[in-house]
Design a protein around this motif. Structure first.
Motif, short mmCIF file in Angstrom:
data_model
loop_
_atom_site.label_atom_id
_atom_site.label_comp_id
_atom_site.label_asym_id
_atom_site.label_seq_id
_atom_site.Cartn_x
_atom_site.Cartn_y
_atom_site.Cartn_z
N ASN A 156 -19.03 -21.18 0.71
CA ASN A 156 -18.97 -21.17 -0.75
C ASN A 156 -17.58 -20.81 -1.25
OD1 ASN A 156 -22.03 -21.31 -1.00
ND2 ASN A 156 -21.80 -19.40 0.14
N LEU A 157 -17.17 -21.49 -2.30
CA LEU A 157 -15.93 -21.18 -2.99
C LEU A 157 -16.28 -20.66 -4.38
CD1 LEU A 157 -12.87 -21.23 -3.65
CD2 LEU A 157 -13.12 -23.68 -4.13
N VAL A 158 -15.88 -19.44 -4.66
CA VAL A 158 -16.11 -18.84 -5.97
C VAL A 158 -14.77 -18.62 -6.64
CG1 VAL A 158 -17.23 -17.00 -7.26
CG2 VAL A 158 -18.10 -17.64 -5.02
N ILE A 159 -14.63 -19.14 -7.85
CA ILE A 159 -13.38 -19.06 -8.61
C ILE A 159 -13.64 -18.23 -9.86
CG2 ILE A 159 -11.51 -20.36 -9.70
CD1 ILE A 159 -12.71 -22.84 -8.08
N ASP A 160 -12.87 -17.16 -10.00
CA ASP A 160 -13.02 -16.25 -11.13
C ASP A 160 -11.80 -16.36 -12.02
OD1 ASP A 160 -13.51 -14.17 -12.86
OD2 ASP A 160 -13.11 -12.58 -11.40
N VAL A 161 -11.98 -17.00 -13.18
CA VAL A 161 -10.88 -17.15 -14.13
C VAL A 161 -10.89 -15.96 -15.08
CG1 VAL A 161 -9.82 -18.62 -15.87
CG2 VAL A 161 -11.06 -19.66 -13.97
N GLY A 162 -9.98 -15.02 -14.83
CA GLY A 162 -9.90 -13.82 -15.63
C GLY A 162 -8.77 -13.88 -16.63
N PHE A 163 -8.48 -12.74 -17.24
CA PHE A 163 -7.47 -12.70 -18.28
C PHE A 163 -6.06 -12.82 -17.70
CE2 PHE A 163 -4.65 -10.67 -21.40
CZ PHE A 163 -5.04 -11.35 -22.54
N PHE A 164 -5.78 -12.05 -16.66
CA PHE A 164 -4.44 -12.04 -16.09
C PHE A 164 -4.33 -12.86 -14.81
CE2 PHE A 164 -0.98 -9.60 -13.75
CZ PHE A 164 0.05 -10.19 -14.45
N VAL B 71 -6.26 -15.64 -11.83
CA VAL B 71 -7.32 -16.50 -11.32
C VAL B 71 -7.53 -16.07 -9.87
CG1 VAL B 71 -8.05 -18.85 -10.77
CG2 VAL B 71 -6.69 -18.41 -12.82
N ASP B 72 -8.74 -15.62 -9.54
CA ASP B 72 -9.06 -15.13 -8.20
C ASP B 72 -10.06 -16.07 -7.55
OD1 ASP B 72 -8.17 -11.99 -7.82
OD2 ASP B 72 -8.46 -12.54 -9.92
N TRP B 73 -10.01 -16.15 -6.24
CA TRP B 73 -10.98 -16.98 -5.53
C TRP B 73 -11.28 -16.40 -4.16
CZ3 TRP B 73 -5.99 -18.49 -6.77
CH2 TRP B 73 -5.10 -18.62 -5.72
N ILE B 74 -12.48 -16.67 -3.70
CA ILE B 74 -12.87 -16.34 -2.34
C ILE B 74 -13.59 -17.55 -1.74
CG2 ILE B 74 -13.06 -13.85 -2.73
CD1 ILE B 74 -16.11 -14.22 -2.75
N VAL B 75 -13.32 -17.80 -0.47
CA VAL B 75 -14.13 -18.71 0.33
C VAL B 75 -14.95 -17.82 1.25
CG1 VAL B 75 -14.14 -20.53 2.07
CG2 VAL B 75 -12.48 -20.60 0.20
N ALA B 76 -16.26 -18.01 1.23
CA ALA B 76 -17.14 -17.12 1.99
C ALA B 76 -18.21 -17.92 2.73
CB ALA B 76 -17.80 -16.11 1.05
N ARG B 77 -18.51 -17.45 3.92
CA ARG B 77 -19.69 -17.94 4.65
C ARG B 77 -20.85 -17.06 4.23
NH1 ARG B 77 -21.52 -22.54 7.25
NH2 ARG B 77 -23.18 -21.98 8.70
N GLY B 78 -21.76 -17.59 3.44
CA GLY B 78 -22.73 -16.73 2.79
C GLY B 78 -21.99 -15.89 1.77
N ILE B 79 -22.05 -14.56 1.95
CA ILE B 79 -21.28 -13.67 1.08
C ILE B 79 -20.22 -12.92 1.88
CG2 ILE B 79 -23.11 -13.42 -0.63
CD1 ILE B 79 -23.70 -10.65 0.60
N GLN B 80 -19.91 -13.42 3.07
CA GLN B 80 -18.87 -12.81 3.89
C GLN B 80 -17.56 -13.57 3.70
OE1 GLN B 80 -19.17 -9.97 5.66
NE2 GLN B 80 -21.27 -9.84 4.87
N GLN C 189 -13.70 -8.99 -7.14
CA GLN C 189 -14.39 -9.42 -8.35
C GLN C 189 -15.19 -10.72 -8.19
OE1 GLN C 189 -10.91 -9.00 -10.81
NE2 GLN C 189 -11.72 -7.20 -11.85
N PRO C 190 -14.64 -11.78 -7.56
CA PRO C 190 -15.43 -13.01 -7.46
C PRO C 190 -16.69 -12.86 -6.63
CG PRO C 190 -13.10 -13.43 -7.02
CD PRO C 190 -13.28 -11.95 -7.01
N LEU C 191 -16.72 -11.89 -5.71
CA LEU C 191 -17.90 -11.68 -4.88
C LEU C 191 -19.10 -11.30 -5.73
CD1 LEU C 191 -18.90 -11.74 -1.96
CD2 LEU C 191 -18.31 -9.30 -1.79
N GLY C 192 -18.85 -10.53 -6.78
CA GLY C 192 -19.93 -10.20 -7.70
C GLY C 192 -20.53 -11.44 -8.33
N GLY C 193 -19.67 -12.38 -8.71
CA GLY C 193 -20.15 -13.62 -9.30
C GLY C 193 -21.02 -14.42 -8.36
N LEU C 194 -20.64 -14.46 -7.07
CA LEU C 194 -21.42 -15.20 -6.08
C LEU C 194 -22.79 -14.56 -5.87
CD1 LEU C 194 -21.70 -17.41 -3.95
CD2 LEU C 194 -20.54 -15.91 -2.33
N ASN D 239 -20.50 -25.31 -1.76
CA ASN D 239 -20.74 -24.98 -3.17
C ASN D 239 -19.46 -24.46 -3.80
OD1 ASN D 239 -23.82 -25.16 -3.05
ND2 ASN D 239 -23.42 -23.60 -1.50
N ILE D 240 -19.17 -24.91 -5.01
CA ILE D 240 -18.06 -24.38 -5.80
C ILE D 240 -18.65 -23.81 -7.09
CG2 ILE D 240 -15.90 -24.85 -7.00
CD1 ILE D 240 -15.36 -27.09 -5.06
#
Length: 335
Positions: free
Chosen positions: A176-184, A186-195, A153-158, A281-282
């Motif tokens: 890049n660090l993308v943090i997705d605060v959802g209902f149930f 909190v998800d996160w990914i650290v990615a080089r680009g989108i990998q 899910q967080p990859l879509g946000g990035l 980037n966060i």
């Protein structure tokens, strides 16, 4: 005839879907609560007020009612399904098919959906298998889904953030660090680009639901009542208007009491990704991003923590863009 790409993000809190896509900055989305009560034919309006904005979906032998007005069918203490097997259950399929009913496309060549980071490896292949089929929708309509792509899910946000801001070429060279605060969760990914870097990606079961439970507990103690209506409390947080017994309640007054549960999630995030010195980037996405922003910004105080515009739709818009790009590449390879 052009191929049809659509994105649906069945979250624990809301089901988001793409209605139309004209450009990265012009993707029309809609949502309804991720509530799937068994269908009811009980209607007191007699047709005078109008029918509920919902659809009836058959899954197995059961009929579910989903859509913006599905909450009207629920009992006072009914709740969402919150467990790791949600994506394999009938409620998930009812919500997904409800979204397809509102999308109203009889043929979808590529459907892009998402899962929490912690479930992608264990549930992704099975979800793809479940969804690549002909789906029976409301009013005996059908939607044939030829191919499914399942993303974290967080990859879509990035993807959405980088393309809509016109900085994809820069982002793809950075960490890049993308943090997705959802209902149930909190998800996160650290990615080089989108990998993604798998060892620095994760989930924590402490999203908006944990905040709501804490607020309900504090409200109950403060007002000497037994309050546990999380659905209305969630709606109150989103709209900024909340009543108990017809009287307005200032939720801002109670939010500081939720700092401890927010901090738990931030601690889990920091334990996974480190102090952030190597992160360029966060980016904060998801419907609960605003509530968690200050705690995350304090933990990564050397960074500018960016909240995307319209964050509740960020992931599903990114799914749509990823699907369109994948289809373009596939067609280019064929030609």
């Amino acid at each position: 005839m052009s191929c049809v790409v659509r994105a649906v993000d069945v979250g624990f809190g809301n089901t988001k879907y793409v209605v139309s896509s004209k450009s990265p900055r012009d993707i029309e989305c809609a949502l309804f609560p991720s509530l799937a009560p068994l269908a009811s034919t009980f209607d007191l309006s007699g047709g005078v007020i109008g029918k509920r904005d919902s659809v009836i979906i058959l899954v197995g032998d059961d009929r579910y009612e989903v859509g913006p007005d599905a909450a009207l069918v629920l009992g006072t203490h009914a709740a969402r399904v919150l467990n790791k097997d949600f994506c394999e259950g009938p409620e998930y399929l009812a919500l997904l098919r409800g979204a397809l009913s509102y999308i109203s496309a009889p043929q979808i060549d590529l459907l892009v959906v998402g899962l929490p980071v912690s479930l992608l490896n264990s549930k992704g292949a099975r979800l793809k298998q479940i969804l690549e089929t002909r789906h029976r929708l409301c009013n005996d309509e059908e939607a044939n889904v030829s191919k499914v792509l399942v993303l974290a899910q967080p990859l879509g946000g990035l993807i959405n953030y980088s393309l809509t801001q016109g900085i994809y070429d820069r982002i793809r060279q950075q960490r890049n660090l993308v943090i997705d605060v959802g209902f149930f969760t909190v998800d996160w990914i650290v990615a080089r680009g989108i990998q993604p870097a798998p060892r620095r990606c994760g989930s924590f079961a402490g999203g908006i639901h944990a905040v709501l439970r804490r607020l309900a507990h504090v409200i109950s103690e403060d007002r000497d009542i037994d309050f546990d209506d999380l659905t209305n409390l969630d709606e109150g947080l989103q709209k900024g208007v909340f009543n108990i017994s017809g009287r307005p309640i200032d939720l801002e007054h109670y939010l500081p009491a939720a700092k401890s549960v927010i901090q738990e999630a931030v601690n889990a995030l920091a334990n996974s990704v480190g102090d952030g010195r190597d992160i360029d980037n966060i980016v904060l996405v998801g419907g609960g991003g605003q509530i968690f922003h200050d705690a995350i910004a304090a933990r990564f105080s050397s960074h500018l923590v960016r909240i995307v515009s319209d964050p509740v739709f960020s992931n599903v818009r990114g799914f749509q863009l990823a699907g369109e790009e994948l289809l373009r590449r596939s067609q280019a390879e064929v030609t």
